[in-house]
Design an enzyme around this catalytic site. Sequence first.
Site, PDB file in Angstrom:
ATOM      1  N   GLY B  90       0.955  -1.250  -0.060  1.00  0.00           N
ATOM      2  CA  GLY B  90       0.027   0.092   0.063  1.00  0.00           C
ATOM      3  C   GLY B  90       0.865   1.204   0.020  1.00  0.00           C
ATOM      4  N   SER B 122       6.045  -5.439  -0.985  1.00  0.00           N
ATOM      5  CA  SER B 122       5.991  -4.180  -1.295  1.00  0.00           C
ATOM      6  C   SER B 122       6.123  -3.250  -0.272  1.00  0.00           C
ATOM      7  CB  SER B 122       4.724  -3.860  -2.040  1.00  0.00           C
ATOM      8  OG  SER B 122       4.647  -2.651  -2.886  1.00  0.00           O
ATOM      9  N   ALA B 123       5.203  -2.358   0.295  1.00  0.00           N
ATOM     10  CA  ALA B 123       5.568  -1.411   1.505  1.00  0.00           C
ATOM     11  C   ALA B 123       6.012  -2.509   2.634  1.00  0.00           C
ATOM     12  CB  ALA B 123       4.266  -0.811   1.773  1.00  0.00           C
ATOM     13  N   HIS B 159       9.077  -3.359  -6.521  1.00  0.00           N
ATOM     14  CA  HIS B 159       8.496  -3.065  -8.038  1.00  0.00           C
ATOM     15  C   HIS B 159       9.614  -2.428  -8.681  1.00  0.00           C
ATOM     16  CE1 HIS B 159       4.214  -3.722  -6.609  1.00  0.00           C
ATOM     17  NE2 HIS B 159       4.701  -3.165  -5.445  1.00  0.00           N
ATOM     18  N   GLU B 194       9.388  -7.513  -9.797  1.00  0.00           N
ATOM     19  CA  GLU B 194       8.218  -8.177  -9.477  1.00  0.00           C
ATOM     20  C   GLU B 194       8.274  -9.531  -9.862  1.00  0.00           C
ATOM     21  OE1 GLU B 194       4.932  -5.976 -11.649  1.00  0.00           O
ATOM     22  OE2 GLU B 194       5.012  -4.207 -10.091  1.00  0.00           O
TER      23      GLU B 194
END
Lengths: 235, 235
Positions: B90, B122-123, B159, B194
């Site tokens: 997020g 991700s985050a 990413h 990714e």
Amino acid sequence: MKNLLIASTSTVHGESYLDYLLPALRLHFEKCKTILFIPYARPGGISHQEYTDYVAKSFKKIDKEIKGLHEFDNPIEAIKNAEGIFTGGGNTFLLVSQLYSHTIMTTLTEVLKSGTPYLGTSAGSNICGLSMQNTNDMPIVYPPSFKTLGVIPFNINAHYLDPDPSSKHMGETRETRINEFHEFNSIPVLGLREGSWLEVRNYKTTLRGALSARLFKKGEKPKELATGTDLTDLK
Amino acid sequence: MKNLLIASTSTVHGESYLDYLLPALRLHFEKCKTILFIPYARPGGISHQEYTDYVAKSFKKIDKEIKGLHEFDNPIEAIKNAEGIFTGGGNTFLLVSQLYSHTIMTTLTEVLKSGTPYLGTSAGSNICGLSMQNTNDMPIVYPPSFKTLGVIPFNINAHYLDPDPSSKHMGETRETRINEFHEFNSIPVLGLREGSWLEVRNYKTTLRGALSARLFKKGEKPKELATGTDLTDLK
């Protein structure tokens, strides 16, 4: 009374630095012999002097002299005395940190509000808004605040990019990021595509350049605004 | 003694949430019946409960139960007692702000260092590094610090995207942004594409997944690292 030119980008694809803006800049800086350049955003990490020299070359095409802010012992006085001011792009976190550490944020706001002609490109445009929170940059340094000049009553997303329907990348689109911003903030965000700029003349704000811009407001669907749109009442 | 799975993305193009990771996750969380989910990054602004429900669906495929951290009155105790922990993606600025405001940054570091199995995507992967300064996210909230868990001695760029040679966009490439970071910081940055992840098992760190990763170190040329590379000594 303001006199601002707030551009998405310094350079459009296939052209030289500032070329697409030169006709507008000739008028914008009509009364200036020398323009004060704020090189703090340091694109790609180049030095203040390298950046200033680079910018001076383009302004020579319209017979303007460029002085870098880093050349002055007293940056506050330099800003107060400037005939015109240009803040170039690079990293917005760095630029904002430097504006705070040199304690020139307030003075810059004051001279811009009292009519000193100003050009911002990219990071130099982000800082015109109420906060730098719609930058696309990487947080390479920690600024003491995200608050910026607030010489326009909304925020700018420079280099605005439409979603690419053929992309296989799973990172967020620009629109998703701005929508996330509006979960926590109510400031309108204007997505300025490369080649667009805002002209703020006295009390009137107008969208200029060849392209439309995309306006995001909390709780509303984004809107496309045609070039020439009067944005004076946007807040 | 650590047991971390640090993934670039939750989802690869054309697949369902976490699907490509499920075989690895089955082993990774082998001894856990219930996994504590940290939903603070709220992708697209969805609520903590919506995010938790979404994640629970995917974990049901490998017979794991999910409990959201927001459901606990005492998040510090919840983290201490967790059999396994997952932090989803997020907005990294939001995630880090929430970790600080709930004062769980230290506890989370402690349990991860003492072996609680952890998944980040991700985050949730960005926060494993020394700082969140290589996030791609928009600064939608102002965190009290950019410092993060530091359970690996370098930073992650999730990413990771290679420059697109056909692009006409004038915004910075990911590589340019990371190079700007290295003008001011000496922390190595691993660009995870990714589909790639890091496996940190006891004292060994290994690059996993189908793709190579791109390593950036201050003052050095970036390097491509093949999957399977031992990164234990990277710092």
